[in-house]
Design a protein around this motif. Structure first.
Motif, PDB file in Angstrom:
ATOM      1  N   GLN A   1       0.826  -1.205   0.000  1.00 50.03           N
ATOM      2  CA  GLN A   1       0.000   0.000   0.000  1.00 50.03           C
ATOM      3  C   GLN A   1       0.861   1.257   0.000  1.00 50.03           C
TER       4      GLN A   1
ATOM      5  N   ARG B   1       2.001   1.810  -3.560  1.00 48.09           N
ATOM      6  CA  ARG B   1       0.877   2.250  -4.398  1.00 48.09           C
ATOM      7  C   ARG B   1       0.446   3.679  -4.068  1.00 48.09           C
ATOM      8  N   THR B   2       0.456   4.020  -2.783  1.00 48.41           N
ATOM      9  CA  THR B   2       0.074   5.380  -2.403  1.00 48.41           C
ATOM     10  C   THR B   2       1.075   6.390  -2.961  1.00 48.41           C
TER      11      THR B   2
ATOM     12  N   LEU C   1       0.313   6.306  -6.865  1.00 47.86           N
ATOM     13  CA  LEU C   1      -1.029   6.515  -7.411  1.00 47.86           C
ATOM     14  C   LEU C   1      -1.842   7.544  -6.632  1.00 47.86           C
TER      15      LEU C   1
ATOM     16  N   GLN D   1      -3.539   8.391  -2.578  1.00 48.08           N
ATOM     17  CA  GLN D   1      -4.233   7.552  -1.610  1.00 48.08           C
ATOM     18  C   GLN D   1      -5.569   6.998  -2.139  1.00 48.08           C
ATOM     19  N   THR D   2      -6.324   7.820  -2.849  1.00 48.84           N
ATOM     20  CA  THR D   2      -7.648   7.374  -3.291  1.00 48.84           C
ATOM     21  C   THR D   2      -7.537   6.207  -4.256  1.00 48.84           C
ATOM     22  N   GLN D   3      -6.697   6.363  -5.273  1.00 48.13           N
ATOM     23  CA  GLN D   3      -6.569   5.302  -6.271  1.00 48.13           C
ATOM     24  C   GLN D   3      -5.859   4.087  -5.683  1.00 48.13           C
ATOM     25  N   ALA D   4      -4.961   4.320  -4.717  1.00 50.22           N
ATOM     26  CA  ALA D   4      -4.229   3.204  -4.124  1.00 50.22           C
ATOM     27  C   ALA D   4      -5.148   2.264  -3.374  1.00 50.22           C
TER      28      ALA D   4
ATOM     29  N   GLU E   1      -8.133   1.423  -4.398  1.00 50.25           N
ATOM     30  CA  GLU E   1      -8.844   0.582  -5.358  1.00 50.25           C
ATOM     31  C   GLU E   1      -7.852  -0.433  -5.915  1.00 50.25           C
TER      32      GLU E   1
ATOM     33  N   GLY F   1      -0.111  -0.146 -10.242  1.00 49.28           N
ATOM     34  CA  GLY F   1      -1.437   0.406 -10.468  1.00 49.28           C
ATOM     35  C   GLY F   1      -2.188  -0.198 -11.647  1.00 49.28           C
TER      36      GLY F   1
ATOM     37  N   ARG G   1      -3.955  -3.804 -13.689  1.00 45.82           N
ATOM     38  CA  ARG G   1      -4.571  -5.106 -13.470  1.00 45.82           C
ATOM     39  C   ARG G   1      -3.953  -6.126 -14.427  1.00 45.82           C
TER      40      ARG G   1
ATOM     41  N   TRP H   1     -10.487  -8.014  -7.745  1.00 48.42           N
ATOM     42  CA  TRP H   1     -10.142  -6.585  -7.671  1.00 48.42           C
ATOM     43  C   TRP H   1     -10.815  -5.932  -6.470  1.00 48.42           C
TER      44      TRP H   1
END
Lengths: 208, 176
Positions: free
Chosen positions: A193, A196-197, A200, A202-205, A207, B66, B68, B151
């Motif tokens: 995480q 990814r944060t 991307l 925080q919001t997109q990370a 998902e 980021g 898939r 997902w």
């Protein structure tokens, strides 16, 4: 029973100090993403300073280069460095062929080669018997594959890591004496995480 | 061997609608049409692997970046993945595996039977949620739901495409 393994191998050069090598490679690292193979490579990364752009592995032996390929293909504007050991790279030798075919321009693999399985009692790996990972990488289509034995070459490599072209693989011959353990975080969801944060937001990370 | 796999286009369409941009595979005859559709699609990077576990690590890196990813393999390759499955498991990453089955209904080659028989148990023991499809009409809904689960709930999922669905591979000696 913990005598220096180099003492048993008079033909081997002493090897570069691994912590100094990694610190030099990560100097002014900027946007560089780093995947570290399990064991000493991950400890070297932690000793150089923890970063949200780091993904140290605590398992998944043989998978570091392919995690790096996944990052490189999905973050093509950033340089991605895979920092791993000779034992880990030997276990994922097939991934050199896959990477040689995909040729991601932003992927760099650095093999910290002490010719030993350092975590498990310093047993010799195949590189101690002459297996040449840089030659294997070249044969797999990774044209820029080098073996490094001096700190001056390490500093040149640091520049190449941030350069525009790749893929690149460098085998750095390091000493086999153990360094003090510097442990990176080991909670998997936290590590994933965090990367990814950073990449991307925080919001997109949150998902998938 | 060209098997009629009319559901391959449906899975490819689901890759598009779910935003899958990385598809890796160790080729299998049952996946032949789907692999061709992915290779022809500029929105999908199709990566050929030397062994199936590479695809697990590739999917993990793709998730960090980021994107898939999906992995297309046959049942004989599931055993190659076991330790690498600990990576998405312990990091709570999504993973989508589409597994064509060998070693079951109509199998000619006895060497395929042991891994085919142990495939669902191996996957479940490795933390993967397993779905199985035996009928062509069920492929799209099963894959759609499995991918949504992966997902949305960050699960490792495998859809087993059965040998009954695929048609058993026929072995015939070439004439002398």
């Amino acid at each position: 029973m913990t005598a220096s393994p180099n003492a048993h191998d008079a033909t081997r050069q002493p090897g570069l100090p691994r912590r100094d090598v990694v610190r030099r490679l990560l100097t002014d690292r900027g946007p560089l993403l780093v995947v570290a193979g399990l064991g000493a490579s991950a400890y070297d990364l932690a000793a150089a300073g923890d970063s949200p752009l780091d993904f140290p592995l605590w398992g998944a032996m043989g998978g570091a280069a392919m995690v790096g390929l996944g990052l490189a293909l999905t973050q093509p504007s950033r340089p991605v460095l895979v920092l791993t050991g000779d034992g880990e790279m030997l276990m994922g030798l097939g991934s050199l062929a896959t990477i040689g075919v995909e040729k991601p321009a932003n992927l760099r693999i650095v093999v910290l080669d002490n010719e030993r399985f350092g975590e498990t009692g310093n047993q010799k790996t195949h590189t101690a018997s002459g297996v040449d990972l840089a030659a294997a990488a070249r044969a797999c289509g990774i044209a820029d594959a080098r073996t490094i034995t001096t700190l001056a070459e390490v500093d040149h490599l640091r520049t190449a890591i941030h350069g525009p072209t790749g893929p690149l693989l460098a085998v750095i011959k390091i000493g086999a004496d153990p360094e003090p353990k510097a442990l990176p975080p080991r909670d998997g969801p936290f590590l994933a995480q965090r990367v990814r944060t950073a990449l991307l937001g925080q919001t997109q990370a949150l998902e998938a | 061997m060209n098997q009629p796999t009319p559901w391959a286009a449906a899975i490819h369409g689901l890759f598009r609608s779910h935003g899958v941009s990385i598809v890796s595979h160790v080729p299998d005859a049952g996946h032949q049409r789907l692999i061709e559709l992915c290779q022809a699609d500029p929105a999908i990077r199709t990566v050929t692997l030397t062994t199936e576990e590479e695809g697990i690590a590739l999917a993990a890196g793709s998730f960090l970046g980021g994107a898939r990813a999906a992995l297309l393999i046959q049942s004989s390759g599931v055993g190659n993945c076991i330790n690498m499955l600990s990576l998405p498991h312990v990091c709570r990453m999504p993973l989508v595996m589409l597994v064509t089955m060998r070693g079951e209904w109509g199998e000619f080659n006895p060497w395929q039977v042991p891994m085919g028989a142990s495939t669902p148990a191996v996957l479940e023991a490795s933390g993967v949620t397993v779905f199985r499809v035996d009928a062509a009409d069920d492929v799209a809904a099963t894959v759609d739901g499995a991918m949504s689960l992966a997902w949305q709930s960050r699960r490792r999922v495998a859809v087993l495409l059965s040998q009954r669905l695929l048609g058993a591979k026929r072995f015939t000696p070439d004439p002398r």
